[in-house]
Motif scaffolding. Sequence first.
Motif, PDB file in Angstrom:
ATOM      1  N   ASN A 108      30.629  48.305  30.439  1.00  0.00           N
ATOM      2  CA  ASN A 108      31.077  49.512  31.142  1.00  0.00           C
ATOM      3  C   ASN A 108      30.483  49.649  32.548  1.00  0.00           C
ATOM      4  O   ASN A 108      30.123  50.736  32.975  1.00  0.00           O
ATOM      5  CB  ASN A 108      30.787  50.755  30.303  1.00  0.00           C
ATOM      6  CG  ASN A 108      31.761  51.877  30.609  1.00  0.00           C
ATOM      7  OD1 ASN A 108      32.853  51.648  31.116  1.00  0.00           O
ATOM      8  ND2 ASN A 108      31.352  53.086  30.317  1.00  0.00           N
ATOM      9  N   TYR A 109      30.393  48.529  33.260  1.00  0.00           N
ATOM     10  CA  TYR A 109      29.881  48.539  34.629  1.00  0.00           C
ATOM     11  C   TYR A 109      30.966  49.032  35.593  1.00  0.00           C
ATOM     12  O   TYR A 109      32.135  48.673  35.480  1.00  0.00           O
ATOM     13  CB  TYR A 109      29.435  47.136  35.050  1.00  0.00           C
ATOM     14  CG  TYR A 109      29.034  47.051  36.495  1.00  0.00           C
ATOM     15  CD1 TYR A 109      27.830  47.590  36.931  1.00  0.00           C
ATOM     16  CD2 TYR A 109      29.870  46.447  37.439  1.00  0.00           C
ATOM     17  CE1 TYR A 109      27.460  47.536  38.262  1.00  0.00           C
ATOM     18  CE2 TYR A 109      29.506  46.386  38.769  1.00  0.00           C
ATOM     19  CZ  TYR A 109      28.303  46.924  39.181  1.00  0.00           C
ATOM     20  OH  TYR A 109      27.950  46.869  40.495  1.00  0.00           O
ATOM     21  N   THR A 110      30.554  49.837  36.554  1.00  0.00           N
ATOM     22  CA  THR A 110      31.420  50.298  37.629  1.00  0.00           C
ATOM     23  C   THR A 110      30.722  49.993  38.945  1.00  0.00           C
ATOM     24  O   THR A 110      29.518  50.241  39.078  1.00  0.00           O
ATOM     25  CB  THR A 110      31.678  51.815  37.514  1.00  0.00           C
ATOM     26  OG1 THR A 110      32.360  52.069  36.290  1.00  0.00           O
ATOM     27  CG2 THR A 110      32.515  52.329  38.669  1.00  0.00           C
ATOM     28  N   GLY A 111      31.464  49.423  39.898  1.00  0.00           N
ATOM     29  CA  GLY A 111      30.859  49.112  41.188  1.00  0.00           C
ATOM     30  C   GLY A 111      31.910  48.820  42.240  1.00  0.00           C
ATOM     31  O   GLY A 111      33.084  48.595  41.928  1.00  0.00           O
ATOM     32  N   ILE A 112      31.483  48.823  43.481  1.00  0.00           N
ATOM     33  CA  ILE A 112      32.385  48.548  44.603  1.00  0.00           C
ATOM     34  C   ILE A 112      32.226  47.098  45.021  1.00  0.00           C
ATOM     35  O   ILE A 112      31.110  46.592  45.135  1.00  0.00           O
ATOM     36  CB  ILE A 112      32.094  49.501  45.787  1.00  0.00           C
ATOM     37  CG1 ILE A 112      32.375  50.945  45.357  1.00  0.00           C
ATOM     38  CG2 ILE A 112      32.934  49.118  47.007  1.00  0.00           C
ATOM     39  CD1 ILE A 112      32.002  51.994  46.378  1.00  0.00           C
ATOM     40  N   ARG A 113      33.340  46.457  45.251  1.00  0.00           N
ATOM     41  CA  ARG A 113      33.374  45.066  45.702  1.00  0.00           C
ATOM     42  C   ARG A 113      34.192  44.993  46.980  1.00  0.00           C
ATOM     43  O   ARG A 113      34.871  45.941  47.362  1.00  0.00           O
ATOM     44  CB  ARG A 113      33.986  44.153  44.627  1.00  0.00           C
ATOM     45  CG  ARG A 113      33.148  44.065  43.361  1.00  0.00           C
ATOM     46  CD  ARG A 113      31.824  43.361  43.672  1.00  0.00           C
ATOM     47  NE  ARG A 113      30.955  43.277  42.518  1.00  0.00           N
ATOM     48  CZ  ARG A 113      29.990  44.149  42.247  1.00  0.00           C
ATOM     49  NH1 ARG A 113      29.805  45.197  43.019  1.00  0.00           N
ATOM     50  NH2 ARG A 113      29.216  43.991  41.203  1.00  0.00           N
ATOM     51  N   ILE A 114      34.143  43.814  47.618  1.00  0.00           N
ATOM     52  CA  ILE A 114      34.846  43.627  48.884  1.00  0.00           C
ATOM     53  C   ILE A 114      35.519  42.262  48.892  1.00  0.00           C
ATOM     54  O   ILE A 114      34.928  41.268  48.465  1.00  0.00           O
ATOM     55  CB  ILE A 114      33.874  43.800  50.076  1.00  0.00           C
ATOM     56  CG1 ILE A 114      34.614  43.776  51.399  1.00  0.00           C
ATOM     57  CG2 ILE A 114      32.745  42.787  50.022  1.00  0.00           C
ATOM     58  CD1 ILE A 114      33.782  44.248  52.571  1.00  0.00           C
ATOM     59  N   SER A 115      36.767  42.240  49.352  1.00  0.00           N
ATOM     60  CA  SER A 115      37.516  40.982  49.404  1.00  0.00           C
ATOM     61  C   SER A 115      37.139  40.209  50.671  1.00  0.00           C
ATOM     62  O   SER A 115      36.437  40.721  51.544  1.00  0.00           O
ATOM     63  CB  SER A 115      39.024  41.262  49.393  1.00  0.00           C
ATOM     64  OG  SER A 115      39.437  41.739  50.656  1.00  0.00           O
ATOM     65  N   SER A 116      37.632  38.996  50.777  1.00  0.00           N
ATOM     66  CA  SER A 116      37.323  38.165  51.942  1.00  0.00           C
ATOM     67  C   SER A 116      37.870  38.758  53.240  1.00  0.00           C
ATOM     68  O   SER A 116      37.336  38.493  54.313  1.00  0.00           O
ATOM     69  CB  SER A 116      37.870  36.752  51.742  1.00  0.00           C
ATOM     70  OG  SER A 116      39.285  36.779  51.697  1.00  0.00           O
ATOM     71  N   GLY A 118      37.916  42.008  53.799  1.00  0.00           N
ATOM     72  CA  GLY A 118      37.248  43.290  54.013  1.00  0.00           C
ATOM     73  C   GLY A 118      37.810  44.452  53.218  1.00  0.00           C
ATOM     74  O   GLY A 118      37.338  45.578  53.362  1.00  0.00           O
ATOM     75  N   LYS A 119      38.807  44.205  52.365  1.00  0.00           N
ATOM     76  CA  LYS A 119      39.339  45.286  51.526  1.00  0.00           C
ATOM     77  C   LYS A 119      38.294  45.655  50.483  1.00  0.00           C
ATOM     78  O   LYS A 119      37.779  44.796  49.770  1.00  0.00           O
ATOM     79  CB  LYS A 119      40.621  44.855  50.822  1.00  0.00           C
ATOM     80  CG  LYS A 119      41.807  44.729  51.727  1.00  0.00           C
ATOM     81  CD  LYS A 119      43.039  44.339  50.936  1.00  0.00           C
ATOM     82  CE  LYS A 119      44.209  44.045  51.849  1.00  0.00           C
ATOM     83  NZ  LYS A 119      45.315  43.434  51.111  1.00  0.00           N
ATOM     84  N   ARG A 120      38.022  46.941  50.369  1.00  0.00           N
ATOM     85  CA  ARG A 120      37.067  47.443  49.384  1.00  0.00           C
ATOM     86  C   ARG A 120      37.827  47.888  48.143  1.00  0.00           C
ATOM     87  O   ARG A 120      38.906  48.451  48.245  1.00  0.00           O
ATOM     88  CB  ARG A 120      36.286  48.607  49.962  1.00  0.00           C
ATOM     89  CG  ARG A 120      35.479  48.209  51.184  1.00  0.00           C
ATOM     90  CD  ARG A 120      34.867  49.405  51.889  1.00  0.00           C
ATOM     91  NE  ARG A 120      33.745  49.922  51.104  1.00  0.00           N
ATOM     92  CZ  ARG A 120      33.637  51.175  50.682  1.00  0.00           C
ATOM     93  NH1 ARG A 120      34.562  52.067  50.962  1.00  0.00           N
ATOM     94  NH2 ARG A 120      32.591  51.562  49.977  1.00  0.00           N
ATOM     95  N   PHE A 121      37.243  47.622  46.974  1.00  0.00           N
ATOM     96  CA  PHE A 121      37.856  48.071  45.732  1.00  0.00           C
ATOM     97  C   PHE A 121      36.790  48.419  44.718  1.00  0.00           C
ATOM     98  O   PHE A 121      35.691  47.865  44.720  1.00  0.00           O
ATOM     99  CB  PHE A 121      38.851  47.031  45.183  1.00  0.00           C
ATOM    100  CG  PHE A 121      38.301  45.647  44.997  1.00  0.00           C
ATOM    101  CD1 PHE A 121      37.804  45.235  43.761  1.00  0.00           C
ATOM    102  CD2 PHE A 121      38.294  44.729  46.047  1.00  0.00           C
ATOM    103  CE1 PHE A 121      37.322  43.955  43.580  1.00  0.00           C
ATOM    104  CE2 PHE A 121      37.813  43.447  45.863  1.00  0.00           C
ATOM    105  CZ  PHE A 121      37.324  43.056  44.633  1.00  0.00           C
ATOM    106  N   LEU A 122      37.117  49.378  43.882  1.00  0.00           N
ATOM    107  CA  LEU A 122      36.237  49.846  42.825  1.00  0.00           C
ATOM    108  C   LEU A 122      36.634  49.142  41.537  1.00  0.00           C
ATOM    109  O   LEU A 122      37.798  49.195  41.136  1.00  0.00           O
ATOM    110  CB  LEU A 122      36.380  51.363  42.652  1.00  0.00           C
ATOM    111  CG  LEU A 122      35.559  52.007  41.540  1.00  0.00           C
ATOM    112  CD1 LEU A 122      34.079  51.970  41.893  1.00  0.00           C
ATOM    113  CD2 LEU A 122      36.024  53.443  41.322  1.00  0.00           C
ATOM    114  N   ILE A 123      35.663  48.468  40.922  1.00  0.00           N
ATOM    115  CA  ILE A 123      35.924  47.882  39.603  1.00  0.00           C
ATOM    116  C   ILE A 123      35.365  48.837  38.560  1.00  0.00           C
ATOM    117  O   ILE A 123      34.352  49.494  38.782  1.00  0.00           O
ATOM    118  CB  ILE A 123      35.338  46.455  39.455  1.00  0.00           C
ATOM    119  CG1 ILE A 123      33.820  46.457  39.552  1.00  0.00           C
ATOM    120  CG2 ILE A 123      35.952  45.530  40.480  1.00  0.00           C
ATOM    121  CD1 ILE A 123      33.192  45.116  39.243  1.00  0.00           C
TER     122      ILE A 123
END
Length: 157
Positions: A108-116, A118-123
């Motif tokens: 149940n991890y939630t975190g913000i990631r970034i694509s190559s 620069g698009k940010r997304f919440l997993i």
Amino acid sequence: MTRISEFQEQHAKRLVDSFKIVTGKDLIKAEKDKSLGLQLFEAPFVVVSHNGGDDPVLNYGNLTALNLWEMAWKDFTKTPSRKTAEPEFSDDRAAMLDQAKEKGYFDNYTGIRISSSGKRFLIQKAIIWTVPPVVGSDDLDAHKKGQAATFSSWAYL
């Protein structure tokens, strides 16, 4: 039709087997007409892993992951996993990875990631688990435990 390498086939088996061992759940239901490696690579959810190095490098990403991070396999598998998250979230990410390493998995991890690009997304609702070392490899980092993650819920920010 997508082609996968022998490494991808073998690594898919390690991911599926280790997920079952640590969580008691199936990562994917095996289909008789398709190799496990191809099924995992084409799955509609994200599966990624990194090696057990001191600065872990991604060593697997299925097609959903490659599309989400906007990278080709050859680039994705050369990327330090820390670069998938923005620097200001690195402490949270490191704490989660340490807990997953200590207990075998983190649910149940939630975190913000970034694509190559620069698009940010919440997993959301990610499961991170420990992957056993590769036996018989010449790669020193392959003899250390790595980690993998899967999730099917994300939203662009």
